[in-house]
Write a protein that holds these residues in place. Sequence first.
Motif, PDB file in Angstrom:
ATOM      1  N   THR A   3       8.092 -18.532   1.722  1.00 37.71           N
ATOM      2  CA  THR A   3       6.912 -19.207   1.194  1.00 37.71           C
ATOM      3  C   THR A   3       6.239 -20.016   2.282  1.00 37.71           C
ATOM      4  O   THR A   3       6.884 -20.612   3.131  1.00 37.71           O
ATOM      5  N   LYS A   4       4.908 -20.022   2.221  1.00 39.92           N
ATOM      6  CA  LYS A   4       4.103 -20.764   3.180  1.00 39.92           C
ATOM      7  C   LYS A   4       2.915 -21.358   2.445  1.00 39.92           C
ATOM      8  O   LYS A   4       2.570 -20.912   1.349  1.00 39.92           O
ATOM      9  N   PRO A   5       2.238 -22.339   3.050  1.00 42.14           N
ATOM     10  CA  PRO A   5       1.003 -22.822   2.440  1.00 42.14           C
ATOM     11  C   PRO A   5      -0.004 -21.685   2.325  1.00 42.14           C
ATOM     12  O   PRO A   5       0.028 -20.732   3.102  1.00 42.14           O
ATOM     13  N   PHE A   6      -0.908 -21.795   1.341  1.00 40.88           N
ATOM     14  CA  PHE A   6      -1.886 -20.737   1.162  1.00 40.88           C
ATOM     15  C   PHE A   6      -2.825 -20.670   2.359  1.00 40.88           C
ATOM     16  O   PHE A   6      -3.360 -21.684   2.808  1.00 40.88           O
ATOM     17  N   PRO A   7      -3.067 -19.465   2.900  1.00 43.57           N
ATOM     18  CA  PRO A   7      -3.999 -19.321   4.011  1.00 43.57           C
ATOM     19  C   PRO A   7      -5.431 -19.377   3.509  1.00 43.57           C
ATOM     20  O   PRO A   7      -5.681 -19.333   2.311  1.00 43.57           O
ATOM     21  N   PRO A   8      -6.396 -19.465   4.437  1.00 41.23           N
ATOM     22  CA  PRO A   8      -7.804 -19.469   4.028  1.00 41.23           C
ATOM     23  C   PRO A   8      -8.118 -18.242   3.174  1.00 41.23           C
ATOM     24  O   PRO A   8      -7.692 -17.126   3.480  1.00 41.23           O
ATOM     25  N   GLY A   9      -8.849 -18.462   2.079  1.00 46.10           N
ATOM     26  CA  GLY A   9      -9.203 -17.353   1.212  1.00 46.10           C
ATOM     27  C   GLY A   9      -8.339 -17.279  -0.025  1.00 46.10           C
ATOM     28  O   GLY A   9      -8.716 -16.658  -1.012  1.00 46.10           O
ATOM     29  N   LEU A  10      -7.135 -17.881   0.029  1.00 42.23           N
ATOM     30  CA  LEU A  10      -6.270 -17.911  -1.141  1.00 42.23           C
ATOM     31  C   LEU A  10      -6.096 -19.365  -1.561  1.00 42.23           C
ATOM     32  O   LEU A  10      -5.817 -20.227  -0.728  1.00 42.23           O
ATOM     33  N   GLY A  11      -6.234 -19.626  -2.827  1.00 39.04           N
ATOM     34  CA  GLY A  11      -6.159 -21.001  -3.282  1.00 39.04           C
ATOM     35  C   GLY A  11      -5.152 -21.181  -4.382  1.00 39.04           C
ATOM     36  O   GLY A  11      -4.962 -20.302  -5.215  1.00 39.04           O
ATOM     37  N   GLU A  12      -4.514 -22.341  -4.397  1.00 41.02           N
ATOM     38  CA  GLU A  12      -3.509 -22.633  -5.407  1.00 41.02           C
ATOM     39  C   GLU A  12      -4.091 -22.505  -6.802  1.00 41.02           C
ATOM     40  O   GLU A  12      -3.464 -21.970  -7.715  1.00 41.02           O
ATOM     41  N   ASN A  13      -5.323 -22.999  -6.997  1.00 41.07           N
ATOM     42  CA  ASN A  13      -5.913 -22.986  -8.325  1.00 41.07           C
ATOM     43  C   ASN A  13      -6.274 -21.585  -8.785  1.00 41.07           C
ATOM     44  O   ASN A  13      -6.517 -21.350  -9.974  1.00 41.07           O
ATOM     45  N   ALA A  14      -6.350 -20.627  -7.854  1.00 38.64           N
ATOM     46  CA  ALA A  14      -6.737 -19.267  -8.222  1.00 38.64           C
ATOM     47  C   ALA A  14      -5.558 -18.446  -8.714  1.00 38.64           C
ATOM     48  O   ALA A  14      -5.744 -17.353  -9.239  1.00 38.64           O
ATOM     49  N   ASP A  31      -6.492 -10.461  -8.223  1.00 39.45           N
ATOM     50  CA  ASP A  31      -5.860  -9.150  -8.434  1.00 39.45           C
ATOM     51  C   ASP A  31      -4.849  -8.774  -7.353  1.00 39.45           C
ATOM     52  O   ASP A  31      -4.309  -7.660  -7.374  1.00 39.45           O
ATOM     53  N   LEU A  32      -4.590  -9.657  -6.415  1.00 41.35           N
ATOM     54  CA  LEU A  32      -3.562  -9.406  -5.413  1.00 41.35           C
ATOM     55  C   LEU A  32      -2.251 -10.026  -5.888  1.00 41.35           C
ATOM     56  O   LEU A  32      -2.216 -11.208  -6.240  1.00 41.35           O
ATOM     57  N   VAL A  33      -1.179  -9.234  -5.917  1.00 37.13           N
ATOM     58  CA  VAL A  33       0.122  -9.751  -6.329  1.00 37.13           C
ATOM     59  C   VAL A  33       0.693 -10.595  -5.195  1.00 37.13           C
ATOM     60  O   VAL A  33       0.965 -10.082  -4.104  1.00 37.13           O
ATOM     61  N   VAL A  34       0.855 -11.891  -5.457  1.00 37.59           N
ATOM     62  CA  VAL A  34       1.366 -12.799  -4.428  1.00 37.59           C
ATOM     63  C   VAL A  34       2.741 -13.351  -4.794  1.00 37.59           C
ATOM     64  O   VAL A  34       3.273 -14.217  -4.097  1.00 37.59           O
ATOM     65  N   GLY A  35       3.335 -12.845  -5.874  1.00 39.31           N
ATOM     66  CA  GLY A  35       4.684 -13.271  -6.250  1.00 39.31           C
ATOM     67  C   GLY A  35       5.171 -12.508  -7.466  1.00 39.31           C
ATOM     68  O   GLY A  35       4.383 -12.029  -8.283  1.00 39.31           O
ATOM     69  N   ARG A  36       6.482 -12.384  -7.569  1.00 36.25           N
ATOM     70  CA  ARG A  36       7.110 -11.705  -8.706  1.00 36.25           C
ATOM     71  C   ARG A  36       8.291 -12.534  -9.196  1.00 36.25           C
ATOM     72  O   ARG A  36       9.048 -13.081  -8.391  1.00 36.25           O
ATOM     73  N   GLY A  37       8.448 -12.593 -10.511  1.00 35.81           N
ATOM     74  CA  GLY A  37       9.585 -13.279 -11.114  1.00 35.81           C
ATOM     75  C   GLY A  37      10.343 -12.341 -12.020  1.00 35.81           C
ATOM     76  O   GLY A  37       9.767 -11.422 -12.616  1.00 35.81           O
ATOM     77  N   SER A  50      15.030 -15.179 -10.930  1.00 39.01           N
ATOM     78  CA  SER A  50      14.783 -15.048  -9.497  1.00 39.01           C
ATOM     79  C   SER A  50      13.289 -14.927  -9.281  1.00 39.01           C
ATOM     80  O   SER A  50      12.555 -14.432 -10.138  1.00 39.01           O
ATOM     81  N   ILE A  51      12.836 -15.384  -8.121  1.00 40.93           N
ATOM     82  CA  ILE A  51      11.418 -15.339  -7.767  1.00 40.93           C
ATOM     83  C   ILE A  51      11.289 -14.918  -6.313  1.00 40.93           C
ATOM     84  O   ILE A  51      12.002 -15.415  -5.434  1.00 40.93           O
ATOM     85  N   ASP A  52      10.357 -14.005  -6.050  1.00 43.67           N
ATOM     86  CA  ASP A  52       9.999 -13.609  -4.692  1.00 43.67           C
ATOM     87  C   ASP A  52       8.501 -13.865  -4.551  1.00 43.67           C
ATOM     88  O   ASP A  52       7.698 -13.178  -5.193  1.00 43.67           O
ATOM     89  N   ALA A  53       8.138 -14.863  -3.771  1.00 44.93           N
ATOM     90  CA  ALA A  53       6.730 -15.261  -3.683  1.00 44.93           C
ATOM     91  C   ALA A  53       6.304 -15.418  -2.237  1.00 44.93           C
ATOM     92  O   ALA A  53       7.106 -15.784  -1.368  1.00 44.93           O
ATOM     93  N   TRP A  54       5.014 -15.150  -2.005  1.00 42.94           N
ATOM     94  CA  TRP A  54       4.483 -15.282  -0.661  1.00 42.94           C
ATOM     95  C   TRP A  54       4.289 -16.740  -0.261  1.00 42.94           C
ATOM     96  O   TRP A  54       4.408 -17.084   0.910  1.00 42.94           O
ATOM     97  N   HIS A  55       3.951 -17.580  -1.233  1.00 43.35           N
ATOM     98  CA  HIS A  55       3.539 -18.940  -0.918  1.00 43.35           C
ATOM     99  C   HIS A  55       4.132 -19.919  -1.930  1.00 43.35           C
ATOM    100  O   HIS A  55       4.483 -19.545  -3.044  1.00 43.35           O
ATOM    101  N   ASP A  56       4.211 -21.176  -1.531  1.00 42.11           N
ATOM    102  CA  ASP A  56       4.778 -22.217  -2.387  1.00 42.11           C
ATOM    103  C   ASP A  56       4.070 -22.297  -3.732  1.00 42.11           C
ATOM    104  O   ASP A  56       4.698 -22.436  -4.785  1.00 42.11           O
ATOM    105  N   ALA A  57       2.731 -22.245  -3.715  1.00 42.79           N
ATOM    106  CA  ALA A  57       1.979 -22.404  -4.955  1.00 42.79           C
ATOM    107  C   ALA A  57       2.278 -21.267  -5.925  1.00 42.79           C
ATOM    108  O   ALA A  57       2.391 -21.489  -7.136  1.00 42.79           O
ATOM    109  N   ALA A  58       2.391 -20.048  -5.420  1.00 48.66           N
ATOM    110  CA  ALA A  58       2.724 -18.916  -6.285  1.00 48.66           C
ATOM    111  C   ALA A  58       4.121 -19.080  -6.858  1.00 48.66           C
ATOM    112  O   ALA A  58       4.356 -18.815  -8.046  1.00 48.66           O
TER     113      ALA A  58
END
Length: 263
Positions: A3-14, A31-37, A50-58
């Motif tokens: 997990t990492k902070p969201f990069p530009p273009g991706l937002g926690e609120n989205a 519509d981009l899958v950024v995490g799975r539970g 279990s959770i596999d996520a790209w970013h902390d917010a996801a």
Amino acid sequence: MNTKPFPPGLGENAVVVTRVADRQWHALDDDLVVGRGHAEHRPDGRLFVSIDAWHDAAFDRLAEAMSAQLPAPLYTVVDEADVELTAGWRRAGFTIRRREWEYVVPTDPRVTGLEAVLPPPGVTIVPAGQADESLLRAVDRAIRDEVEATVGWRSMPAEVIPRPEGDTVVDPSAYAVAAAPDRYLGLIRVVRVKRPRIGLVAVRAGEQRRGIARALLAHALGTLHRSGSTAAWTEVHASNRAASALFEGVGARPLSSNLELVR
């Protein structure tokens, strides 16, 4: 998980979490899958997530949604070395329930030093598959009651073998036992699936410190060695110093530590 902070273009609120199937969730950002539970019942009846996520917010959104939609208590297991994943579950309200060391155990008696180990006088080792089932169940129940009355069964290795409700001896053929003329004094369970796993070594409280556990271990490891297995694996609760000493005394090496967390 990475997990990492969201990069530009991706937002926690989205981030939107969607339940896509029974006990499966996706975190979507435009519509981009950024995490799975995922959630599943272990054979012992407990519900693990279990959770596999790209970013902390996801991760946080998935953990929040899953916790709200699933019945408590919820459990998860993480490698203690994965600091980011552990921190994510802690943010989600999970607390550490147990810490368990995984050991790799040599089987060669020339390495373990167990070649000449015998049970104490009056005790014999009954090989796996030859134990009397009623006596086996009796010693299993007696040991569980003794452990529960002292340190609690949670101090023993986590059990993930499938078992019917109320049945603690699922496959009697997996147990070798230490036998006195009228009853069993201890047992060892070895399960072979992908690799040999020593799931339990235990001796009745009044029979401990006689070398019975060491004799059971010598028998089980020797049997594995003769069948071609060079190593076995086992898990030991971090607080169980006697079990750690038993395995380290035969040359077992700790590989990793796992944390079981609960909410």
